[in-house]
Design a protein around this motif. Sequence first.
Motif, PDB file in Angstrom:
ATOM      1  N   UNK A  41       0.832  -1.204   0.000  1.00  0.00           N
ATOM      2  CA  UNK A  41       0.000   0.000   0.000  1.00  0.00           C
ATOM      3  C   UNK A  41       0.871   1.260   0.000  1.00  0.00           C
ATOM      4  N   UNK A  42       1.948   1.246   0.780  1.00  0.00           N
ATOM      5  CA  UNK A  42       2.882   2.374   0.762  1.00  0.00           C
ATOM      6  C   UNK A  42       3.475   2.550  -0.635  1.00  0.00           C
ATOM      7  N   UNK A  43       3.859   1.448  -1.251  1.00  0.00           N
ATOM      8  CA  UNK A  43       4.433   1.478  -2.601  1.00  0.00           C
ATOM      9  C   UNK A  43       3.475   2.109  -3.610  1.00  0.00           C
ATOM     10  N   UNK A  44       2.216   1.711  -3.560  1.00  0.00           N
ATOM     11  CA  UNK A  44       1.226   2.274  -4.479  1.00  0.00           C
ATOM     12  C   UNK A  44       1.042   3.771  -4.238  1.00  0.00           C
ATOM     13  N   UNK A  45       1.067   4.159  -2.966  1.00  0.00           N
ATOM     14  CA  UNK A  45       0.955   5.577  -2.622  1.00  0.00           C
ATOM     15  C   UNK A  45       2.146   6.360  -3.180  1.00  0.00           C
ATOM     16  N   UNK A  46       3.346   5.805  -3.040  1.00  0.00           N
ATOM     17  CA  UNK A  46       4.535   6.472  -3.559  1.00  0.00           C
ATOM     18  C   UNK A  46       4.459   6.621  -5.078  1.00  0.00           C
ATOM     19  N   UNK A  68       7.531   3.550 -12.737  1.00  0.00           N
ATOM     20  CA  UNK A  68       7.772   3.962 -11.347  1.00  0.00           C
ATOM     21  C   UNK A  68       8.439   2.790 -10.633  1.00  0.00           C
ATOM     22  N   UNK A  69       9.712   2.931 -10.325  1.00  0.00           N
ATOM     23  CA  UNK A  69      10.483   1.851  -9.702  1.00  0.00           C
ATOM     24  C   UNK A  69      10.787   2.226  -8.261  1.00  0.00           C
ATOM     25  N   UNK A  70      10.351   1.364  -7.348  1.00  0.00           N
ATOM     26  CA  UNK A  70      10.637   1.579  -5.925  1.00  0.00           C
ATOM     27  C   UNK A  70      11.177   0.292  -5.323  1.00  0.00           C
ATOM     28  N   UNK A  71      12.164   0.452  -4.481  1.00  0.00           N
ATOM     29  CA  UNK A  71      12.654  -0.682  -3.690  1.00  0.00           C
ATOM     30  C   UNK A  71      12.048  -0.550  -2.298  1.00  0.00           C
ATOM     31  N   UNK A  72      11.531  -1.647  -1.798  1.00  0.00           N
ATOM     32  CA  UNK A  72      10.863  -1.633  -0.496  1.00  0.00           C
ATOM     33  C   UNK A  72      11.080  -2.991   0.154  1.00  0.00           C
ATOM     34  N   UNK A 123      -0.073  -2.531 -12.975  1.00  0.00           N
ATOM     35  CA  UNK A 123      -0.521  -1.495 -13.901  1.00  0.00           C
ATOM     36  C   UNK A 123      -1.526  -0.632 -13.144  1.00  0.00           C
ATOM     37  N   UNK A 124      -1.041   0.467 -12.590  1.00  0.00           N
ATOM     38  CA  UNK A 124      -1.850   1.341 -11.745  1.00  0.00           C
ATOM     39  C   UNK A 124      -2.825   2.135 -12.607  1.00  0.00           C
ATOM     40  N   UNK A 125      -4.084   2.292 -12.182  1.00  0.00           N
ATOM     41  CA  UNK A 125      -5.076   2.973 -13.031  1.00  0.00           C
ATOM     42  C   UNK A 125      -4.776   4.444 -13.304  1.00  0.00           C
ATOM     43  N   UNK A 126      -3.991   5.095 -12.448  1.00  0.00           N
ATOM     44  CA  UNK A 126      -3.649   6.493 -12.703  1.00  0.00           C
ATOM     45  C   UNK A 126      -2.143   6.699 -12.872  1.00  0.00           C
ATOM     46  N   UNK A 127      -1.332   6.012 -12.094  1.00  0.00           N
ATOM     47  CA  UNK A 127       0.117   6.209 -12.161  1.00  0.00           C
ATOM     48  C   UNK A 127       0.761   5.457 -13.312  1.00  0.00           C
ATOM     49  N   UNK A 128       0.097   4.422 -13.812  1.00  0.00           N
ATOM     50  CA  UNK A 128       0.658   3.666 -14.928  1.00  0.00           C
ATOM     51  C   UNK A 128       1.503   2.493 -14.466  1.00  0.00           C
ATOM     52  N   UNK A 129       2.637   2.306 -15.094  1.00  0.00           N
ATOM     53  CA  UNK A 129       3.479   1.125 -14.856  1.00  0.00           C
ATOM     54  C   UNK A 129       4.302   1.299 -13.582  1.00  0.00           C
ATOM     55  N   UNK A 130       4.124   0.357 -12.657  1.00  0.00           N
ATOM     56  CA  UNK A 130       4.763   0.461 -11.340  1.00  0.00           C
ATOM     57  C   UNK A 130       5.465  -0.852 -10.993  1.00  0.00           C
ATOM     58  N   UNK A 131       6.709  -0.759 -10.588  1.00  0.00           N
ATOM     59  CA  UNK A 131       7.490  -1.946 -10.250  1.00  0.00           C
ATOM     60  C   UNK A 131       8.043  -1.828  -8.833  1.00  0.00           C
ATOM     61  N   UNK A 132       7.823  -2.866  -8.048  1.00  0.00           N
ATOM     62  CA  UNK A 132       8.347  -2.941  -6.688  1.00  0.00           C
ATOM     63  C   UNK A 132       9.415  -4.023  -6.639  1.00  0.00           C
ATOM     64  N   UNK A 133      10.578  -3.676  -6.101  1.00  0.00           N
ATOM     65  CA  UNK A 133      11.689  -4.615  -5.938  1.00  0.00           C
ATOM     66  C   UNK A 133      11.895  -4.848  -4.453  1.00  0.00           C
ATOM     67  N   UNK A 134      12.009  -6.103  -4.061  1.00  0.00           N
ATOM     68  CA  UNK A 134      12.161  -6.454  -2.652  1.00  0.00           C
ATOM     69  C   UNK A 134      13.552  -6.076  -2.154  1.00  0.00           C
ATOM     70  N   UNK A 135      13.600  -5.065  -1.273  1.00  0.00           N
ATOM     71  CA  UNK A 135      14.882  -4.580  -0.761  1.00  0.00           C
ATOM     72  C   UNK A 135      15.525  -5.571   0.209  1.00  0.00           C
ATOM     73  N   UNK A 136      14.803  -6.584   0.606  1.00  0.00           N
ATOM     74  CA  UNK A 136      15.370  -7.599   1.499  1.00  0.00           C
ATOM     75  C   UNK A 136      16.378  -8.486   0.764  1.00  0.00           C
ATOM     76  N   UNK A 145      -0.997  -5.554 -19.680  1.00  0.00           N
ATOM     77  CA  UNK A 145      -2.429  -5.867 -19.769  1.00  0.00           C
ATOM     78  C   UNK A 145      -2.852  -6.928 -18.759  1.00  0.00           C
ATOM     79  N   UNK A 146      -1.885  -7.537 -18.067  1.00  0.00           N
ATOM     80  CA  UNK A 146      -2.227  -8.546 -17.053  1.00  0.00           C
ATOM     81  C   UNK A 146      -2.572  -7.925 -15.707  1.00  0.00           C
ATOM     82  N   UNK A 147      -2.475  -6.611 -15.596  1.00  0.00           N
ATOM     83  CA  UNK A 147      -2.825  -5.842 -14.395  1.00  0.00           C
ATOM     84  C   UNK A 147      -1.782  -6.005 -13.297  1.00  0.00           C
ATOM     85  N   UNK A 148      -1.450  -7.245 -12.929  1.00  0.00           N
ATOM     86  CA  UNK A 148      -0.484  -7.449 -11.855  1.00  0.00           C
ATOM     87  C   UNK A 148       0.254  -8.760 -12.060  1.00  0.00           C
ATOM     88  N   UNK A 149       1.551  -8.765 -11.781  1.00  0.00           N
ATOM     89  CA  UNK A 149       2.343  -9.994 -11.788  1.00  0.00           C
ATOM     90  C   UNK A 149       3.215 -10.005 -10.538  1.00  0.00           C
TER      91      UNK A 149
END
Length: 380
Positions: free
Chosen positions: A98-103, A166-170, A183-196, A218-222
């Motif tokens: 949720x924090x990632x999506x907010x960022x 949008x690339x964030x490490x978390x 694939x965020x409905x407003x922000x577009x393409x968002x990638x989260x990388x596990x900082x662990x 087009x798969x919305x989420x992977x």
Amino acid sequence: MAIDLRLLGSKLVKYREQLQESLIDVAGSTGIDAARLSQIEGGQTEPTGDEILILADHYRCDFKFFISNEQVAPFEQTETLYRSHGSDFSKDDRRAVQDFLYLCETEDFLMRELGRAPGSFMFSPSGDYFKGHAEAAAARLRSVMGHADNAVPRDVYAEFRSVGVHVFRRKLGNSNISGLFIAHPTAGKCALVNYSEDIYRQRFSAAHEMAHAIFDADQVVTVSFERPINADRVEVRANRFASCYLMPPAFLSKLPAPNEWSDSDAIDWANKLRVSCSALAIALREAKLANQATYARISRLRIRRDAKIDPELPESLNPVQRSRKEQLLERGLSDHYVALCFEAHSSGVISQGRLAEALLCSQAELLELANLYGRTLYDH
């Protein structure tokens, strides 16, 4: 326009349930009585303006989403995520997502307000040879980035951001999750990388998620796992893209014969390429440059942690600065994002209070961050 109380209540319930929080949890975090929260969720009571702001901060979303009947949120994406992989995400990991999506939403908003439209990268695959898709796309993107065959991408996070992802490490608690793409409905393409994960594994994961941004939006989420149970063609393609982007076959073909490498040679080449020895071994085997014995031997090798280079933690940092920025990266706060937030504040785009929200911190911590980044705080 009057607030649709039932719609507002349903939004609050969705957020709370996706985060696996009880009314007592939310009450403890927000200071709003649980009985009153129940009435608000049921559409029976209209919250005050302060309560709207408090709940928006708790759920890491724009308060306008709650008071508008028009605003959208990535509920469809997160519902798909937890429906398919719910057991893989702990309560803390759901909060991290949720924090990632907010960022991502905040970064998108600030970039638009500052006139910082990113570039884009489009690639249309042909045929049904998925590895071929990956190889061609990696070569094309390397060309767009101006990389010669022997060039090692230094900061893949900056490169992928430059083409609109949008690339964030978390930090995530589940170490088997390497990353995810939404694939965020407003922000577009968002990638989260596990900082662990290991530093070099994070680079590979970022490139892997970039492949999903190219091929699978087009798969919305992977969700990508370090040790997938059944890797399908989509995951194989993403891995192949990452390998070819970080270790182009043309470069590998010019290396001294890998079958004659000592362990030290293999570790040195992996570190020069900024990949794990395991990833290098797979790439060499894929290129038919290493026999099975060499592949197995290199796969078992490890690069010392203190020898690895993280582009977002430069050597110029002193130990205190490095430690603090590592803590910030765990929460998703990269230098790129923090600088964007401070620039937006200094330009009058956001207030000091909104700046603190964007940086996921209190007013007291905001002053410490301003000092860390050499910024001056003032309101407009």
